[in-house]
Design an enzyme around this catalytic site. Structure first.
Site, PDB file in Angstrom:
ATOM      1  N   THR A 164     -11.381 -24.641  -0.729  1.00 25.23           N
ATOM      2  CA  THR A 164     -12.358 -24.952  -0.233  1.00 25.23           C
ATOM      3  C   THR A 164     -12.820 -24.829  -1.818  1.00 25.23           C
ATOM      4  O   THR A 164     -13.240 -25.922  -2.228  1.00 25.23           O
ATOM      5  CB  THR A 164     -13.348 -23.538   0.467  1.00 25.23           C
ATOM      6  OG1 THR A 164     -13.262 -22.269   0.192  1.00 25.23           O
ATOM      7  CG2 THR A 164     -13.481 -23.940   2.015  1.00 25.23           C
ATOM      8  N   LYS A 190      -4.987 -19.806   0.465  1.00 22.60           N
ATOM      9  CA  LYS A 190      -6.620 -20.195  -0.533  1.00 22.60           C
ATOM     10  C   LYS A 190      -7.586 -19.222  -0.047  1.00 22.60           C
ATOM     11  O   LYS A 190      -7.141 -18.581   0.865  1.00 22.60           O
ATOM     12  CB  LYS A 190      -7.237 -21.322   1.110  1.00 22.60           C
ATOM     13  CG  LYS A 190      -7.916 -21.548   2.247  1.00 22.60           C
ATOM     14  CD  LYS A 190      -9.175 -20.088   2.440  1.00 22.60           C
ATOM     15  CE  LYS A 190     -10.069 -21.500   1.139  1.00 22.60           C
ATOM     16  NZ  LYS A 190     -11.068 -20.934   1.906  1.00 22.60           N
ATOM     17  N   THR A 201     -10.167 -12.621   1.139  1.00 27.07           N
ATOM     18  CA  THR A 201     -11.696 -13.536   1.857  1.00 27.07           C
ATOM     19  C   THR A 201     -10.499 -14.432   1.914  1.00 27.07           C
ATOM     20  O   THR A 201     -10.611 -15.702   0.222  1.00 27.07           O
ATOM     21  CB  THR A 201     -12.433 -13.485   0.833  1.00 27.07           C
ATOM     22  OG1 THR A 201     -13.430 -12.532   1.302  1.00 27.07           O
ATOM     23  CG2 THR A 201     -12.926 -14.503   2.272  1.00 27.07           C
ATOM     24  N   GLU A 288     -13.626 -17.768  -8.274  1.00 29.03           N
ATOM     25  CA  GLU A 288     -14.837 -18.889  -8.730  1.00 29.03           C
ATOM     26  C   GLU A 288     -15.109 -18.286 -10.093  1.00 29.03           C
ATOM     27  O   GLU A 288     -15.131 -17.344 -10.836  1.00 29.03           O
ATOM     28  CB  GLU A 288     -15.775 -18.298  -7.615  1.00 29.03           C
ATOM     29  CG  GLU A 288     -15.172 -19.561  -6.457  1.00 29.03           C
ATOM     30  CD  GLU A 288     -15.956 -18.822  -5.394  1.00 29.03           C
ATOM     31  OE1 GLU A 288     -16.122 -19.628  -4.369  1.00 29.03           O
ATOM     32  OE2 GLU A 288     -17.337 -18.138  -5.742  1.00 29.03           O
ATOM     33  N   ASN A 412     -22.014 -20.334  -7.151  1.00 27.46           N
ATOM     34  CA  ASN A 412     -22.316 -19.830  -5.393  1.00 27.46           C
ATOM     35  C   ASN A 412     -23.611 -20.103  -5.548  1.00 27.46           C
ATOM     36  O   ASN A 412     -23.935 -20.612  -4.154  1.00 27.46           O
ATOM     37  CB  ASN A 412     -21.731 -18.315  -5.204  1.00 27.46           C
ATOM     38  CG  ASN A 412     -20.623 -18.341  -5.103  1.00 27.46           C
ATOM     39  OD1 ASN A 412     -20.584 -18.099  -3.975  1.00 27.46           O
ATOM     40  ND2 ASN A 412     -19.718 -18.133  -6.135  1.00 27.46           N
TER      41      ASN A 412
END
Length: 417
Positions: A164, A190, A201, A288, A412
Protein backbone atom coordinates in the site's frame (compact mmCIF):
# COMPACT_ATOMS: atom_id res chain seq x y z
CA UNK A 1 21.95 -29.42 11.24
CA UNK A 2 23.48 -26.07 10.37
CA UNK A 3 21.89 -23.45 8.12
CA UNK A 4 23.42 -23.32 4.65
CA UNK A 5 23.71 -20.27 2.36
CA UNK A 6 20.58 -19.22 0.49
CA UNK A 7 19.15 -16.24 -1.36
CA UNK A 8 18.30 -13.91 1.50
CA UNK A 9 15.91 -10.96 1.37
CA UNK A 10 17.95 -8.93 3.87
CA UNK A 11 16.41 -5.79 5.26
CA UNK A 12 17.53 -2.90 3.15
CA UNK A 13 16.26 0.42 1.91
CA UNK A 14 18.24 0.02 -1.29
CA UNK A 15 17.14 -1.17 -4.71
CA UNK A 16 18.88 -4.48 -3.96
CA UNK A 17 15.76 -5.57 -2.06
CA UNK A 18 13.90 -5.61 -5.37
CA UNK A 19 16.38 -7.94 -7.04
CA UNK A 20 16.40 -10.74 -4.47
CA UNK A 21 15.62 -14.15 -5.91
CA UNK A 22 13.33 -15.89 -3.47
CA UNK A 23 13.48 -19.64 -3.04
CA UNK A 24 10.34 -21.48 -4.21
CA UNK A 25 8.44 -23.71 -1.81
CA UNK A 26 7.33 -27.02 -3.26
CA UNK A 27 3.58 -27.21 -2.71
CA UNK A 28 2.87 -23.47 -3.01
CA UNK A 29 2.13 -21.66 -6.27
CA UNK A 30 1.44 -17.96 -6.57
CA UNK A 31 0.25 -15.28 -8.94
CA UNK A 32 -0.38 -11.54 -8.95
CA UNK A 33 -2.30 -9.25 -11.26
CA UNK A 34 -4.30 -6.03 -11.43
CA UNK A 35 -7.97 -6.04 -10.49
CA UNK A 36 -8.23 -2.30 -11.11
CA UNK A 37 -8.70 -1.38 -7.46
CA UNK A 38 -6.23 1.52 -7.72
CA UNK A 39 -6.69 4.47 -10.04
CA UNK A 40 -3.30 3.86 -11.59
CA UNK A 41 -2.79 0.41 -13.08
CA UNK A 42 -0.70 -1.79 -10.83
CA UNK A 43 -0.87 -5.32 -9.48
CA UNK A 44 -3.22 -5.22 -6.51
CA UNK A 45 -4.36 -8.80 -6.02
CA UNK A 46 -2.39 -11.93 -5.12
CA UNK A 47 -3.25 -15.61 -4.91
CA UNK A 48 -1.47 -18.42 -3.04
CA UNK A 49 -2.46 -21.96 -4.00
CA UNK A 50 -1.62 -24.58 -1.37
CA UNK A 51 -1.46 -28.25 -2.34
CA UNK A 52 -3.45 -30.86 -0.45
CA UNK A 53 -1.82 -32.24 2.68
CA UNK A 54 -0.37 -28.95 3.89
CA UNK A 55 -0.93 -27.63 7.39
CA UNK A 56 -1.79 -23.94 7.79
CA UNK A 57 -1.63 -21.71 10.84
CA UNK A 58 -2.50 -18.02 11.18
CA UNK A 59 -2.61 -15.24 13.75
CA UNK A 60 -4.65 -12.09 13.37
CA UNK A 61 -4.98 -8.56 14.71
CA UNK A 62 -6.10 -8.10 18.31
CA UNK A 63 -7.85 -4.88 17.35
CA UNK A 64 -11.49 -5.40 18.36
CA UNK A 65 -12.64 -3.46 15.28
CA UNK A 66 -11.27 -6.23 13.08
CA UNK A 67 -12.05 -6.23 9.37
CA UNK A 68 -14.50 -8.50 7.56
CA UNK A 69 -11.79 -10.65 5.91
CA UNK A 70 -10.27 -11.29 9.35
CA UNK A 71 -13.62 -12.55 10.62
CA UNK A 72 -14.13 -14.76 7.57
CA UNK A 73 -10.55 -16.11 7.51
CA UNK A 74 -10.71 -17.00 11.20
CA UNK A 75 -13.96 -18.90 10.65
CA UNK A 76 -12.79 -20.69 7.51
CA UNK A 77 -9.52 -21.71 9.17
CA UNK A 78 -11.49 -23.71 11.74
CA UNK A 79 -13.17 -25.84 9.06
CA UNK A 80 -10.16 -27.81 7.88
CA UNK A 81 -7.81 -27.86 4.87
CA UNK A 82 -6.85 -24.60 3.18
CA UNK A 83 -6.39 -24.49 -0.60
CA UNK A 84 -6.15 -20.77 -1.38
CA UNK A 85 -5.08 -17.50 0.22
CA UNK A 86 -6.59 -14.55 -1.67
CA UNK A 87 -5.20 -11.09 -0.94
CA UNK A 88 -6.17 -7.66 -2.23
CA UNK A 89 -4.57 -4.27 -1.68
CA UNK A 90 -6.20 -0.85 -1.94
CA UNK A 91 -9.30 -1.68 0.09
CA UNK A 92 -9.35 -2.99 3.67
CA UNK A 93 -13.01 -4.07 3.71
CA UNK A 94 -13.06 -2.83 7.31
CA UNK A 95 -15.81 -0.84 8.96
CA UNK A 96 -18.20 -2.23 6.34
CA UNK A 97 -20.61 -4.12 8.60
CA UNK A 98 -22.65 -7.09 7.43
CA UNK A 99 -22.12 -6.19 3.79
CA UNK A 100 -18.37 -6.46 4.30
CA UNK A 101 -18.75 -10.03 5.55
CA UNK A 102 -21.00 -10.88 2.60
CA UNK A 103 -18.53 -9.32 0.16
CA UNK A 104 -15.61 -11.31 1.58
CA UNK A 105 -17.66 -14.51 1.31
CA UNK A 106 -18.68 -13.70 -2.28
CA UNK A 107 -15.03 -13.39 -3.28
CA UNK A 108 -14.24 -16.67 -1.54
CA UNK A 109 -17.15 -18.36 -3.34
CA UNK A 110 -15.88 -17.14 -6.71
CA UNK A 111 -12.39 -18.44 -5.94
CA UNK A 112 -13.75 -21.74 -4.67
CA UNK A 113 -15.76 -22.21 -7.85
CA UNK A 114 -12.73 -21.43 -9.98
CA UNK A 115 -10.41 -23.67 -7.97
CA UNK A 116 -12.85 -26.52 -7.45
CA UNK A 117 -12.69 -26.50 -3.67
CA UNK A 118 -14.93 -25.84 -0.68
CA UNK A 119 -15.82 -22.25 0.21
CA UNK A 120 -14.10 -22.66 3.59
CA UNK A 121 -10.86 -23.69 1.87
CA UNK A 122 -10.34 -20.07 0.75
CA UNK A 123 -8.96 -17.53 3.23
CA UNK A 124 -9.45 -13.84 2.30
CA UNK A 125 -7.09 -11.00 3.25
CA UNK A 126 -7.41 -7.28 2.51
CA UNK A 127 -5.36 -4.15 3.11
CA UNK A 128 -5.94 -0.52 2.20
CA UNK A 129 -8.48 2.20 2.88
CA UNK A 130 -10.91 1.55 5.74
CA UNK A 131 -14.65 2.22 5.44
CA UNK A 132 -15.14 1.60 1.73
CA UNK A 133 -16.95 -1.41 0.28
CA UNK A 134 -14.89 -4.11 -1.39
CA UNK A 135 -14.96 -3.95 -5.23
CA UNK A 136 -16.18 -7.52 -5.46
CA UNK A 137 -16.94 -7.52 -9.19
CA UNK A 138 -13.47 -6.23 -10.09
CA UNK A 139 -11.79 -8.88 -7.95
CA UNK A 140 -13.97 -11.69 -9.29
CA UNK A 141 -13.27 -10.69 -12.90
CA UNK A 142 -9.55 -10.95 -12.20
CA UNK A 143 -9.68 -14.44 -10.67
CA UNK A 144 -9.55 -16.53 -13.89
CA UNK A 145 -6.35 -14.88 -15.11
CA UNK A 146 -4.92 -14.99 -11.61
CA UNK A 147 -5.63 -18.70 -11.26
CA UNK A 148 -4.33 -19.54 -14.75
CA UNK A 149 -0.99 -17.86 -14.08
CA UNK A 150 -0.07 -19.64 -10.85
CA UNK A 151 3.65 -20.40 -10.67
CA UNK A 152 6.16 -21.37 -8.00
CA UNK A 153 8.45 -18.38 -8.60
CA UNK A 154 6.03 -15.44 -8.16
CA UNK A 155 6.81 -14.61 -4.53
CA UNK A 156 8.27 -11.20 -5.31
CA UNK A 157 5.39 -10.35 -7.68
CA UNK A 158 2.96 -11.04 -4.83
CA UNK A 159 5.07 -9.03 -2.39
CA UNK A 160 4.70 -6.02 -4.70
CA UNK A 161 1.00 -6.62 -5.31
CA UNK A 162 0.07 -6.41 -1.62
CA UNK A 163 1.92 -3.13 -1.00
CA UNK A 164 0.00 0.00 0.00
CA UNK A 165 2.16 2.91 1.22
CA UNK A 166 5.20 0.62 1.13
CA UNK A 167 8.08 1.82 -1.04
CA UNK A 168 9.72 -1.62 -1.21
CA UNK A 169 8.48 -5.21 -1.14
CA UNK A 170 9.50 -7.17 1.97
CA UNK A 171 10.87 -10.65 1.39
CA UNK A 172 13.21 -13.27 2.79
CA UNK A 173 14.29 -16.88 2.21
CA UNK A 174 16.42 -19.27 4.23
CA UNK A 175 17.46 -22.84 3.53
CA UNK A 176 18.98 -25.08 6.17
CA UNK A 177 20.17 -28.64 6.48
CA UNK A 178 18.71 -31.35 8.66
CA UNK A 179 19.91 -34.94 8.93
CA UNK A 180 17.57 -36.10 6.15
CA UNK A 181 18.07 -33.23 3.69
CA UNK A 182 17.30 -29.55 3.17
CA UNK A 183 14.37 -27.47 4.40
CA UNK A 184 13.37 -24.10 2.91
CA UNK A 185 11.43 -21.21 4.42
CA UNK A 186 10.28 -18.25 2.29
CA UNK A 187 8.17 -15.30 3.33
CA UNK A 188 6.84 -11.95 2.16
CA UNK A 189 5.18 -9.11 4.06
CA UNK A 190 3.69 -5.68 3.61
CA UNK A 191 3.47 -2.76 5.98
CA UNK A 192 4.85 0.76 6.42
CA UNK A 193 2.30 2.62 8.54
CA UNK A 194 -0.15 1.79 11.34
CA UNK A 195 2.60 -0.37 12.81
CA UNK A 196 2.54 -1.14 16.52
CA UNK A 197 3.26 -4.26 18.60
CA UNK A 198 0.21 -6.52 19.12
CA UNK A 199 0.48 -8.09 15.66
CA UNK A 200 1.89 -4.84 14.29
CA UNK A 201 -0.10 -3.67 11.25
CA UNK A 202 0.85 -5.80 8.39
CA UNK A 203 0.20 -8.86 6.29
CA UNK A 204 2.77 -11.64 6.14
CA UNK A 205 2.72 -14.94 4.28
CA UNK A 206 5.38 -17.52 5.07
CA UNK A 207 5.77 -21.07 3.82
CA UNK A 208 8.08 -23.99 4.44
CA UNK A 209 8.39 -27.34 2.69
CA UNK A 210 8.81 -29.09 6.05
CA UNK A 211 6.10 -31.48 7.26
CA UNK A 212 4.72 -30.15 10.55
CA UNK A 213 1.89 -31.29 12.80
CA UNK A 214 -0.81 -28.66 13.35
CA UNK A 215 -0.17 -28.08 17.09
CA UNK A 216 3.56 -27.70 16.44
CA UNK A 217 2.96 -25.28 13.56
CA UNK A 218 0.66 -23.19 15.74
CA UNK A 219 3.30 -22.97 18.46
CA UNK A 220 6.09 -22.12 16.01
CA UNK A 221 4.08 -19.29 14.48
CA UNK A 222 3.00 -17.87 17.84
CA UNK A 223 6.58 -17.85 19.11
CA UNK A 224 8.00 -16.38 15.89
CA UNK A 225 5.40 -13.58 15.78
CA UNK A 226 6.00 -12.73 19.42
CA UNK A 227 9.72 -12.30 18.74
CA UNK A 228 9.30 -10.32 15.52
CA UNK A 229 6.08 -8.62 14.39
CA UNK A 230 5.06 -7.98 17.99
CA UNK A 231 8.32 -6.12 18.58
CA UNK A 232 8.08 -3.40 15.95
CA UNK A 233 6.58 0.06 15.93
CA UNK A 234 6.39 2.82 13.34
CA UNK A 235 3.68 5.12 14.68
CA UNK A 236 1.87 3.49 17.58
CA UNK A 237 -1.28 2.55 15.65
CA UNK A 238 -2.59 -1.00 15.36
CA UNK A 239 -4.74 -1.84 12.35
CA UNK A 240 -7.94 -3.74 11.71
CA UNK A 241 -6.54 -6.17 9.14
CA UNK A 242 -3.30 -7.64 10.49
CA UNK A 243 -2.62 -11.26 9.67
CA UNK A 244 0.35 -13.60 9.50
CA UNK A 245 0.02 -17.02 7.88
CA UNK A 246 2.45 -19.94 8.06
CA UNK A 247 2.06 -22.85 5.62
CA UNK A 248 3.91 -26.16 5.93
CA UNK A 249 3.57 -28.21 2.75
CA UNK A 250 5.47 -31.35 3.80
CA UNK A 251 7.08 -31.63 0.37
CA UNK A 252 10.75 -31.56 1.42
CA UNK A 253 10.75 -35.21 2.58
CA UNK A 254 13.52 -34.17 4.95
CA UNK A 255 12.66 -36.49 7.80
CA UNK A 256 9.45 -37.41 9.60
CA UNK A 257 6.58 -35.07 10.42
CA UNK A 258 7.74 -32.49 12.96
CA UNK A 259 6.01 -32.45 16.33
CA UNK A 260 6.75 -30.31 19.38
CA UNK A 261 9.02 -33.01 20.79
CA UNK A 262 10.91 -33.92 17.62
CA UNK A 263 14.63 -33.12 17.20
CA UNK A 264 14.12 -30.69 14.30
CA UNK A 265 11.35 -28.67 15.99
CA UNK A 266 13.67 -26.13 17.65
CA UNK A 267 15.70 -25.64 14.48
CA UNK A 268 12.61 -25.00 12.36
CA UNK A 269 11.27 -22.59 14.98
CA UNK A 270 14.60 -20.75 14.93
CA UNK A 271 14.60 -20.42 11.14
CA UNK A 272 10.94 -19.36 10.88
CA UNK A 273 11.66 -16.78 13.58
CA UNK A 274 14.66 -15.56 11.60
CA UNK A 275 12.48 -15.02 8.53
CA UNK A 276 9.86 -13.19 10.60
CA UNK A 277 12.46 -10.96 12.27
CA UNK A 278 13.96 -9.99 8.91
CA UNK A 279 10.53 -9.21 7.48
CA UNK A 280 9.60 -7.23 10.59
CA UNK A 281 12.79 -5.18 10.41
CA UNK A 282 12.20 -4.49 6.73
CA UNK A 283 8.78 -3.10 7.64
CA UNK A 284 10.36 -0.69 10.13
CA UNK A 285 13.09 0.34 7.70
CA UNK A 286 10.37 1.18 5.19
CA UNK A 287 8.24 3.01 7.79
CA UNK A 288 6.30 5.91 6.35
CA UNK A 289 8.69 8.84 6.12
CA UNK A 290 11.34 7.03 8.17
CA UNK A 291 14.95 8.16 7.92
CA UNK A 292 16.45 6.13 10.79
CA UNK A 293 16.25 2.52 11.97
CA UNK A 294 16.28 2.29 15.74
CA UNK A 295 16.89 -0.73 17.95
CA UNK A 296 15.64 -0.40 21.50
CA UNK A 297 17.34 -2.90 23.77
CA UNK A 298 16.22 -3.30 27.36
CA UNK A 299 18.63 -5.17 29.63
CA UNK A 300 18.49 -6.51 33.18
CA UNK A 301 14.74 -6.35 33.61
CA UNK A 302 12.85 -8.78 35.84
CA UNK A 303 10.88 -10.28 32.95
CA UNK A 304 10.32 -10.14 29.20
CA UNK A 305 7.06 -8.32 29.96
CA UNK A 306 9.03 -5.54 31.64
CA UNK A 307 11.33 -5.31 28.61
CA UNK A 308 8.30 -5.00 26.35
CA UNK A 309 6.64 -2.37 28.55
CA UNK A 310 9.72 -0.13 28.62
CA UNK A 311 10.49 -0.57 24.91
CA UNK A 312 6.88 0.12 23.97
CA UNK A 313 6.80 3.36 25.96
CA UNK A 314 9.97 4.62 24.27
CA UNK A 315 9.13 3.36 20.76
CA UNK A 316 5.67 4.95 20.74
CA UNK A 317 6.68 8.33 22.18
CA UNK A 318 6.19 11.05 19.53
CA UNK A 319 8.66 13.22 21.43
CA UNK A 320 11.37 10.57 21.36
CA UNK A 321 10.70 9.79 17.70
CA UNK A 322 10.81 13.42 16.58
CA UNK A 323 14.02 13.93 18.55
CA UNK A 324 15.49 10.98 16.67
CA UNK A 325 14.51 12.58 13.38
CA UNK A 326 16.12 15.89 14.37
CA UNK A 327 19.25 14.21 15.78
CA UNK A 328 18.45 15.99 19.05
CA UNK A 329 19.80 13.97 22.02
CA UNK A 330 17.05 15.25 24.30
CA UNK A 331 17.48 12.38 26.72
CA UNK A 332 14.86 13.75 29.09
CA UNK A 333 12.25 12.49 26.61
CA UNK A 334 13.62 8.95 26.90
CA UNK A 335 13.58 9.12 30.69
CA UNK A 336 10.02 10.42 30.70
CA UNK A 337 8.92 7.55 28.44
CA UNK A 338 10.64 4.97 30.65
CA UNK A 339 9.00 6.53 33.70
CA UNK A 340 5.49 6.20 32.28
CA UNK A 341 5.96 2.55 31.30
CA UNK A 342 3.84 0.09 33.23
CA UNK A 343 6.71 -1.40 35.18
CA UNK A 344 6.21 -2.03 38.87
CA UNK A 345 8.93 -1.10 41.32
CA UNK A 346 10.89 0.89 38.77
CA UNK A 347 14.02 2.15 40.53
CA UNK A 348 14.96 5.33 38.71
CA UNK A 349 18.34 5.72 40.42
CA UNK A 350 19.52 2.36 39.03
CA UNK A 351 18.75 3.07 35.35
CA UNK A 352 21.38 3.73 32.71
CA UNK A 353 20.70 4.76 29.11
CA UNK A 354 23.02 4.60 26.11
CA UNK A 355 22.84 6.04 22.59
CA UNK A 356 24.96 3.58 20.63
CA UNK A 357 28.11 3.47 22.78
CA UNK A 358 27.54 6.84 24.43
CA UNK A 359 26.32 6.65 28.03
CA UNK A 360 23.89 9.54 28.45
CA UNK A 361 22.24 8.56 31.74
CA UNK A 362 23.87 6.79 34.66
CA UNK A 363 22.09 5.89 37.89
CA UNK A 364 19.08 7.92 36.81
CA UNK A 365 20.98 11.13 36.13
CA UNK A 366 23.17 12.69 33.47
CA UNK A 367 26.26 10.53 33.02
CA UNK A 368 29.62 11.88 34.01
CA UNK A 369 31.63 12.66 30.92
CA UNK A 370 28.56 12.98 28.70
CA UNK A 371 28.55 15.97 26.38
CA UNK A 372 25.90 17.25 24.00
CA UNK A 373 28.39 16.87 21.16
CA UNK A 374 28.70 13.13 21.82
CA UNK A 375 24.93 12.77 21.87
CA UNK A 376 24.50 14.67 18.61
CA UNK A 377 27.18 12.56 16.94
CA UNK A 378 25.40 9.35 17.98
CA UNK A 379 22.01 10.64 16.80
CA UNK A 380 23.38 11.46 13.35
CA UNK A 381 23.68 7.77 12.53
CA UNK A 382 21.06 6.17 10.30
CA UNK A 383 21.07 3.14 12.59
CA UNK A 384 20.78 3.90 16.28
CA UNK A 385 20.78 1.69 19.35
CA UNK A 386 18.97 2.97 22.45
CA UNK A 387 20.04 0.66 25.26
CA UNK A 388 18.24 0.88 28.57
CA UNK A 389 19.70 -0.95 31.56
CA UNK A 390 17.15 -1.31 34.38
CA UNK A 391 19.60 -3.08 36.70
CA UNK A 392 16.85 -5.02 38.45
CA UNK A 393 16.91 -8.52 36.94
CA UNK A 394 18.36 -10.72 34.18
CA UNK A 395 15.82 -10.51 31.34
CA UNK A 396 16.67 -8.76 28.07
CA UNK A 397 14.84 -8.00 24.84
CA UNK A 398 15.27 -6.11 21.57
CA UNK A 399 12.61 -4.11 19.74
CA UNK A 400 12.69 -2.07 16.55
CA UNK A 401 11.28 1.33 15.64
CA UNK A 402 12.03 4.37 13.50
CA UNK A 403 11.95 8.14 13.69
CA UNK A 404 8.92 10.33 12.95
CA UNK A 405 9.44 12.85 10.16
CA UNK A 406 7.58 15.58 8.27
CA UNK A 407 7.02 13.06 5.48
CA UNK A 408 5.01 10.80 7.79
CA UNK A 409 2.51 13.60 8.33
CA UNK A 410 2.36 14.35 4.60
CA UNK A 411 1.86 10.70 3.62
CA UNK A 412 -1.00 10.23 6.04
CA UNK A 413 -2.59 13.62 5.45
CA UNK A 414 -2.79 12.79 1.74
CA UNK A 415 -3.45 9.04 2.05
CA UNK A 416 -6.93 9.12 0.48
CA UNK A 417 -6.35 11.97 -1.98
Amino acid sequence: MNPVPAALGKNSNSAMANSVELLPIDGVRLAACSAGIYCATRDDIALFAVEAGATVSAVFTRNRFYAAPVAVARKHLQHGPVNYLLVNAGNANAGTGARGIDDAIRVCEAMANRGGCALEAVLPFSTGVIGEYLPVDKICRALPALHDNLADNAWLDCARAIMTTDTLPKSCSVRFAVDAGLVTVTGIAKGAGMIKPDMATMLAFIATDAAVEQPALDCILASAVDQSFNRICVDGDTSTNDACVLVATGKSRAGPVISEGSPVYALLEEQVTEVCVRLAQQIVRDGEGATKFVTIRVDNAQSEAECAAVADAVATSPLVKTALYAADPNWGRILAAIGRSKVRDLEIDRISVYLNEVCIVENGARAKGYTEAKGVAAMQDKEIMIRIDLNKGSASGSYWTCDLSHDYVTINAEYRS
